[in-house]
Enzyme design. Structure first.
Site, PDB file in Angstrom:
ATOM      1  N   ASP A 192       0.711  -1.284  -0.019  1.00  0.00           N
ATOM      2  CA  ASP A 192       0.127   0.108  -0.103  1.00  0.00           C
ATOM      3  C   ASP A 192       0.875   1.337  -0.064  1.00  0.00           C
ATOM      4  O   ASP A 192       2.060   1.221   0.624  1.00  0.00           O
ATOM      5  CB  ASP A 192      -1.116  -0.075   1.217  1.00  0.00           C
ATOM      6  CG  ASP A 192      -2.062  -0.782   1.212  1.00  0.00           C
ATOM      7  OD1 ASP A 192      -2.031  -1.962   0.263  1.00  0.00           O
ATOM      8  OD2 ASP A 192      -3.157  -0.702   1.990  1.00  0.00           O
ATOM      9  N   ASP A 193       0.457   2.397  -0.351  1.00  0.00           N
ATOM     10  CA  ASP A 193       0.581   3.602  -0.231  1.00  0.00           C
ATOM     11  C   ASP A 193       1.645   4.395  -1.187  1.00  0.00           C
ATOM     12  O   ASP A 193       2.096   5.432  -1.197  1.00  0.00           O
ATOM     13  CB  ASP A 193       1.099   3.977   1.276  1.00  0.00           C
ATOM     14  CG  ASP A 193       0.294   4.043   2.266  1.00  0.00           C
ATOM     15  OD1 ASP A 193      -1.213   3.815   1.647  1.00  0.00           O
ATOM     16  OD2 ASP A 193       0.406   3.935   3.378  1.00  0.00           O
ATOM     17  N   HIS A 243      -5.746   3.267  -4.523  1.00  0.00           N
ATOM     18  CA  HIS A 243      -5.685   3.496  -3.196  1.00  0.00           C
ATOM     19  C   HIS A 243      -6.237   5.106  -2.594  1.00  0.00           C
ATOM     20  O   HIS A 243      -5.539   5.571  -1.781  1.00  0.00           O
ATOM     21  CB  HIS A 243      -4.260   3.127  -2.634  1.00  0.00           C
ATOM     22  CG  HIS A 243      -4.409   2.967  -1.195  1.00  0.00           C
ATOM     23  ND1 HIS A 243      -5.192   2.178  -0.313  1.00  0.00           N
ATOM     24  CD2 HIS A 243      -3.250   3.433  -0.292  1.00  0.00           C
ATOM     25  CE1 HIS A 243      -4.632   2.142   0.769  1.00  0.00           C
ATOM     26  NE2 HIS A 243      -3.725   2.912   0.946  1.00  0.00           N
ATOM     27  N   HIS A 247      -5.553   9.626   1.016  1.00  0.00           N
ATOM     28  CA  HIS A 247      -5.175   8.611   2.120  1.00  0.00           C
ATOM     29  C   HIS A 247      -6.049   9.047   3.325  1.00  0.00           C
ATOM     30  O   HIS A 247      -5.715   9.091   4.266  1.00  0.00           O
ATOM     31  CB  HIS A 247      -3.804   8.540   2.608  1.00  0.00           C
ATOM     32  CG  HIS A 247      -3.527   6.911   3.077  1.00  0.00           C
ATOM     33  ND1 HIS A 247      -3.855   6.778   4.366  1.00  0.00           N
ATOM     34  CD2 HIS A 247      -3.109   5.989   2.591  1.00  0.00           C
ATOM     35  CE1 HIS A 247      -3.386   5.625   4.489  1.00  0.00           C
ATOM     36  NE2 HIS A 247      -3.401   5.106   3.288  1.00  0.00           N
ATOM     37  N   HIS A 354       3.314  -2.482   3.275  1.00  0.00           N
ATOM     38  CA  HIS A 354       3.481  -0.956   2.735  1.00  0.00           C
ATOM     39  C   HIS A 354       4.772  -0.918   1.940  1.00  0.00           C
ATOM     40  O   HIS A 354       6.118  -1.488   2.542  1.00  0.00           O
ATOM     41  CB  HIS A 354       3.318   0.178   3.672  1.00  0.00           C
ATOM     42  CG  HIS A 354       2.153   0.130   4.519  1.00  0.00           C
ATOM     43  ND1 HIS A 354       2.018  -0.731   5.578  1.00  0.00           N
ATOM     44  CD2 HIS A 354       0.866   0.799   4.309  1.00  0.00           C
ATOM     45  CE1 HIS A 354       0.802  -0.401   5.957  1.00  0.00           C
ATOM     46  NE2 HIS A 354       0.077   0.418   5.131  1.00  0.00           N
TER      47      HIS A 354
END
Length: 451
Positions: A192-193, A243, A247, A354
């Site tokens: 993620d991210d 995503h 955020h 991540h």
């Protein structure tokens, strides 16, 4: 640390913006800290390390040259040396996705063309107005946004979590959510991210575990690293997913804000890579029936991570290491416990990791990936699309061949210019329309696995 070159980042954004990116990483950690029960997590991790939890093994040796010893992976550790990009691809190159278009002209970032970094995009733009049309005719539940996406600050919403289908409070899911791999001893690997300065190493160097690849959940692909590095991810067969833009906890946003978050990220990915994902992951896993319906209406299936029946999350807590809350050794012990729980399951699993921080990439490439492969019995590592037996072509609008996806009689205007790229009466004649049955199921709130 081995990674994509920061020189590309500087060239794209300028030195001042690189500093802003670093600050963004810290801000995200702090936001996660504010919504988590840190004391409980640290207490649980301590119990695991003391031997009260099963699955904890001896401290391993890193499997990749240059990665620090596990005891040294902690907040404030010195940064390693970054490496330049080793592979780039020209416009017109063919990605290894059947039916996907040739790669677009190299992307040049212009801040005036995109919303501000790390802020919820404005909802009064022409693009958002076009994307809101994708919700028309569908049953978007009239659920009030949460206070901030946390259970403790919205006790009324938390008490109604089962009815709302709120994942954050109680882990509630719907049949449309992807929550695990169907085959036992299979790990659906994802990060993620990103993209971030360490993304390339996390995703492309992991090919040494061939044929294992990953599913990167992407934020603002237009920003970082360089476009040529992002093209590398697709050309190496990784599965790209959405995503969001800033955020934020999606359940705390209005319908228009959720649409803006998903729409701009979807648009950015297509602008750089030439393909549009049909999957997404909500930040923090924060999703309910309203957010779920909006995501599906925009053609994106939610992908979560696995939970145990007693509420335990398959979260490595690697982001807590980057935030100074736990050590790398703590995170590794958490992962060992995940593998123990996974061994007792009848299905495979999906884990939260991540690629945003150097620390988290060190943990993955040096320790957790090999721990799964060397487990007894060993786990099979696959990207989530592969582990769910989804044809790679169906992971993108441009190459999708599933006649029951997306929604019935829908059109999709990915760039928000008023002309639909996909769906009924769109300029993409090869894109199939949905079957009426799926549309009826969705409108009735029942849902089905879409991919």
């Amino acid at each position: 640390m081995r990674s994509c070159s920061l020189a590309t980042l500087v060239a794209l954004l300028g030195a001042s913006n690189v500093q802003a990116v670093n600050h963004r990483h810290v801000d995200i950690v702090h936001k996660r800290q504010a919504t988590a029960n840190v004391a409980a997590a640290v207490s649980t991790t301590s119990a695991r390390l003391s031997g009260t939890a099963t699955g904890v093994t001896a401290v391993p040796v890193p499997t990749v040259a240059g990665i620090p010893a596990l005891d040294n992976i902690t907040f404030g550790m010195p940064s390693g040396t970054t490496l330049p990009v080793t592979t780039t691809f020209a416009a017109g190159a063919s990605p290894p996705v059947s039916g996907a278009p040739a790669l677009p002209t190299p992307f040049v970032f212009s801040p005036n063309d995109w919303p501000a970094q790390d802020h919820i995009p404005p909802t009064d733009s022409d693009e958002v107005a076009q994307w809101m049309k994708e919700l028309e005719g569908l049953n978007i539940p009239n659920i009030k946004p949460t206070v901030d996406g946390s259970c403790q600050n919205d006790t009324a919403a938390a008490a109604d979590a089962a009815n709302r289908g709120w994942w954050t409070c109680g882990g509630y899911t719907r049949p449309t959510d992807i929550v695990a791999c169907p085959d036992k001893y299979t790990w659906g690997v994802s990060f993620d991210d990103g993209p971030a300065p360490y993304t390339q190493y996390a995703l492309t160097s992991s090919l040494r575990w061939s044929p294992f690849l990953t599913t990167p959940f992407v934020q603002k692909l237009v920003e970082i690293p360089g476009p040529e590095e992002n093209l590398c991810h697709l050309l190496r067969c990784h599965e790209i997913s959405v995503h969001t833009w800033s955020h934020k906890h999606l359940t705390s946003l209005t319908n228009e804000q959720v649409v803006a978050e998903l729409g701009w990220t979807r648009h950015a990915i297509r602008t750089v890579l030439g393909v549009t994902p049909t999957t997404m992951r909500p930040p923090f896993g924060d999703i309910d029936d309203r957010v779920r319906a909006i995501s599906l209406a925009m053609g994106m299936v939610p992908i979560m991570w696995t939970r145990t029946p007693d509420g335990g999350q398959f979260d490595t807590n690697d982001w807590r290491v980057a935030g100074g809350l736990v050590t790398g050794k703590d995170s590794y012990a958490t992962f060992q416990n995940i593998l123990t729980n996974a061994s007792a399951m009848d299905t495979g699993f999906i884990v939260l990791q991540h690629d945003l921080y150097e620390i988290t990439v060190d943990l993955a490439t040096g320790y957790t990936l090999d721990a799964a492969l060397n487990h007894n019995p060993p786990f099979t590592l696959k990207p989530i699309g592969q582990c769910t037996k989804t044809p790679t072509a169906n992971l993108y609008f441009e190459s999708n061949k599933n006649a029951t996806f997306p929604m019935m009689n829908h059109t999709y205007d990915i760039d928000g210019d008023g002309v639909a790229e996909f769906g009924k009466s769109s300029k993409n004649a090869g894109f199939r329309n949905s079957a009426p049955l799926l549309g009826a199921l969705f409108l009735a709130g029942i849902g089905a696995i879409l991919l």
